[in-house]
Design a protein around this motif. Structure first.
Motif, short mmCIF file in Angstrom:
data_model
loop_
_atom_site.label_atom_id
_atom_site.label_comp_id
_atom_site.label_asym_id
_atom_site.label_seq_id
_atom_site.Cartn_x
_atom_site.Cartn_y
_atom_site.Cartn_z
N LEU A 1 4.47 -7.73 34.04
CA LEU A 1 5.58 -6.75 33.42
C LEU A 1 5.48 -5.22 33.55
CD1 LEU A 1 5.94 -8.48 29.86
CD2 LEU A 1 7.29 -8.40 31.81
N SER A 2 4.14 -4.78 33.87
CA SER A 2 4.01 -3.29 34.06
C SER A 2 4.79 -2.94 35.41
CB SER A 2 2.52 -3.06 34.15
OG SER A 2 1.96 -3.64 35.19
N ASN A 3 4.68 -3.96 36.33
CA ASN A 3 5.52 -3.62 37.58
C ASN A 3 7.19 -3.74 37.54
OD1 ASN A 3 2.84 -5.23 38.84
ND2 ASN A 3 3.42 -3.17 39.96
N ALA A 4 7.56 -4.28 36.25
CA ALA A 4 8.84 -4.66 36.05
C ALA A 4 9.59 -3.60 35.01
CB ALA A 4 9.21 -6.09 35.52
N ARG A 5 8.83 -2.63 34.61
CA ARG A 5 9.38 -1.97 33.55
C ARG A 5 10.42 -1.00 33.72
NH1 ARG A 5 8.20 -4.72 29.16
NH2 ARG A 5 5.92 -4.65 28.75
N HIS A 6 10.65 -0.72 35.18
CA HIS A 6 11.83 -0.10 35.23
C HIS A 6 13.38 -0.67 35.89
CE1 HIS A 6 9.75 -0.62 39.08
NE2 HIS A 6 11.02 -0.23 39.84
N PHE A 7 13.01 -2.21 35.74
CA PHE A 7 14.42 -3.03 36.13
C PHE A 7 15.04 -2.87 35.04
CE2 PHE A 7 11.27 -6.11 38.69
CZ PHE A 7 11.11 -5.03 39.50
N ARG A 8 16.39 -3.54 35.42
CA ARG A 8 17.52 -3.58 34.52
C ARG A 8 17.67 -4.93 33.61
NH1 ARG A 8 24.09 -2.78 35.81
NH2 ARG A 8 23.97 -0.61 34.88
N GLY A 9 18.06 -4.67 32.64
CA GLY A 9 18.25 -5.97 31.64
C GLY A 9 17.12 -6.88 31.44
N ARG A 10 17.39 -8.15 31.25
CA ARG A 10 16.05 -8.96 30.54
C ARG A 10 14.78 -8.94 31.50
NH1 ARG A 10 17.95 -13.87 27.14
NH2 ARG A 10 19.86 -13.86 28.04
N LYS A 11 15.03 -8.80 32.69
CA LYS A 11 13.89 -9.03 33.61
C LYS A 11 12.93 -7.94 33.48
CE LYS A 11 16.61 -7.84 37.73
NZ LYS A 11 17.97 -7.40 37.23
N ASN A 12 12.98 -6.99 32.67
CA ASN A 12 12.08 -5.84 32.19
C ASN A 12 11.29 -6.33 31.04
OD1 ASN A 12 13.83 -4.88 30.38
ND2 ASN A 12 14.35 -3.39 31.17
N ARG A 13 11.81 -7.37 30.53
CA ARG A 13 11.01 -7.92 29.20
C ARG A 13 10.54 -9.18 29.34
NH1 ARG A 13 15.56 -5.18 27.65
NH2 ARG A 13 17.01 -7.18 27.05
N CYS A 14 11.18 -10.17 29.80
CA CYS A 14 10.93 -11.41 29.71
C CYS A 14 10.00 -11.86 30.92
CB CYS A 14 12.31 -12.22 29.62
SG CYS A 14 13.17 -11.71 28.24
N TYR A 15 9.05 -12.54 30.55
CA TYR A 15 8.11 -12.86 31.72
C TYR A 15 8.72 -13.57 32.66
CZ TYR A 15 3.78 -14.29 34.01
OH TYR A 15 3.08 -14.71 35.15
N SER A 16 9.41 -14.82 32.29
CA SER A 16 9.76 -15.78 33.44
C SER A 16 10.84 -14.97 34.36
CB SER A 16 10.17 -17.07 32.54
OG SER A 16 9.90 -17.17 31.43
N LEU A 17 11.89 -14.26 33.81
CA LEU A 17 12.68 -13.38 34.53
C LEU A 17 11.87 -12.49 35.48
CD1 LEU A 17 15.37 -13.19 32.16
CD2 LEU A 17 15.18 -14.79 33.60
N ALA A 18 11.01 -12.06 34.82
CA ALA A 18 10.18 -10.73 35.50
C ALA A 18 9.41 -11.22 36.35
CB ALA A 18 9.48 -9.85 34.38
N VAL A 19 8.86 -12.35 36.36
CA VAL A 19 7.92 -13.14 37.54
C VAL A 19 8.79 -13.09 38.76
CG1 VAL A 19 6.96 -14.99 38.54
CG2 VAL A 19 6.24 -14.12 36.14
N ARG A 20 9.97 -13.59 38.73
CA ARG A 20 11.02 -13.87 39.88
C ARG A 20 11.29 -12.49 40.47
NH1 ARG A 20 14.79 -17.84 37.05
NH2 ARG A 20 13.44 -17.84 35.72
#
Lengths: 151, 149
Positions: free
Chosen positions: B25-44
């Motif tokens: 998630l630390s690599n996804a914090r600057h993304f937009r939408g739920r992919k910066n919070r929710c693990y399954s979306l963030a992994v992809r």
């Protein structure tokens, strides 16, 4: 890992260090080691041989040697801009610790992150930066004092 | 009666799920939408981001070169020359300045770029003269082909 996701900075020196006198940017170095412990053997050897020479060579840096009961011996280097760098020296030889310490002394305290450009200039343009009117001929002639029209 | 099987039903899950999740998630914090919070979306999303980052290292070099070329083309058109003509004539005049430096000169040193453009223009005119003219050397120039006699 991504350029947007990881921090980056521009190349700079701390307050134009080196233009005039060079000031060593490391202000404090603390050697934390244990008196009995095989991982601190290299640290103890370094303290026997090399620490005093190092401290004499770098009069601007304060060297602290603190024997504590700790599992991992550490070097904590503090820099003039406030950054603190910790390095573990478990099972390192005295030679390796000396090299590590010289490396830390030569660093400025700036973060070790991606540097965006390998160059930096304070005066990038000598002839004047290009603007849309640089290569345009003047539409009116040279401007001089206005002739007063007699009415 | 002693219940012994109850303790066999307890599962010991792994102790560091939190940190493994935070790593991603630390690599996804600057993304937009739920992919910066929710693990399954963030992994992809993080995997795609890393793939793009890997591919982009080659593409960056390409993009920088096209940027330099378009800047040099614009600058040379201000001086009445086109980019291919400029580069060819600079090469002919053995001015081996690369596109990065040329574009920097065009931005920060416009007079130097003007002089390079004039040099290229002179080479171009010379080339036209040699191709269309009578085969004689232009007046006032002695031949560059120096033969030892």
């Amino acid at each position: 890992m991504t350029s947007r996701g990881t921090p980056s900075r521009f190349l700079q020196s701390v307050l134009q260090n080196g233009v005039g006198r060079y000031v060593c940017q490391m202000k404090r170095i603390s050697l934390i080691f244990s008196k009995n412990g095989q991982s601190s053997l290299g640290a103890r050897e370094f303290i026997e041989e090399g620490v005093v020479d190092f401290a004499q060579k770098n009069p601007g840096t304060v060297v602290y040697v603190s024997p504590q009961s700790c599992r991992i011996p550490k070097i904590v280097a503090e820099y003039l801009n406030g950054n603190v760098k910790e390095e573990a020296i478990t099972s390192k030889t005295s030679q390796q610790i000396a090299e590590l310490i010289t490396k830390l002394t030569n660093q400025s305290g700036l973060d070790i992150i991606r540097i965006r450009k390998p160059i930096h200039t304070d005066s990038p343009s000598i002839q004047g930066q290009w603007h849309p009117f640089t290569n345009r001929p003047l539409s009116i002639g040279p401007i001089g004092p206005q002739k007063q029209q007699a009415n | 009666m002693v219940f012994l099987t109850l303790s066999c039903w307890i599962r010991n899950r792994g102790p560091d799920r939190y940190w493994k999740v935070q790593e991603v998630l630390s690599n996804a914090r600057h993304f937009r939408g739920r992919k910066n919070r929710c693990y399954s979306l963030a992994v992809r999303a993080v995997r795609r981001a890393f793939v793009y980052a890997t591919k982009a290292r080659k593409i960056k070099r390409r993009n920088m070169r096209t940027l330099w070329i378009s800047r040099i083309a614009a600058a040379s058109r201000e001086h009445g020359m086109k980019y291919p003509a400029l580069m060819h004539n600079l090469v002919k005049s053995s001015v081996e300045v690369n596109r990065r430096v040329l574009s920097d000169l065009a931005i920060t040193e416009p007079k130097s770029f003007l002089s390079l453009a004039k040099l290229a223009r002179a080479g171009q005119q010379e080339g036209f003269g040699a191709a269309l003219g009578d085969g004689k050397e232009p007046p006032g120039v002695f031949s560059r082909i120096v033969t030892l006699q």
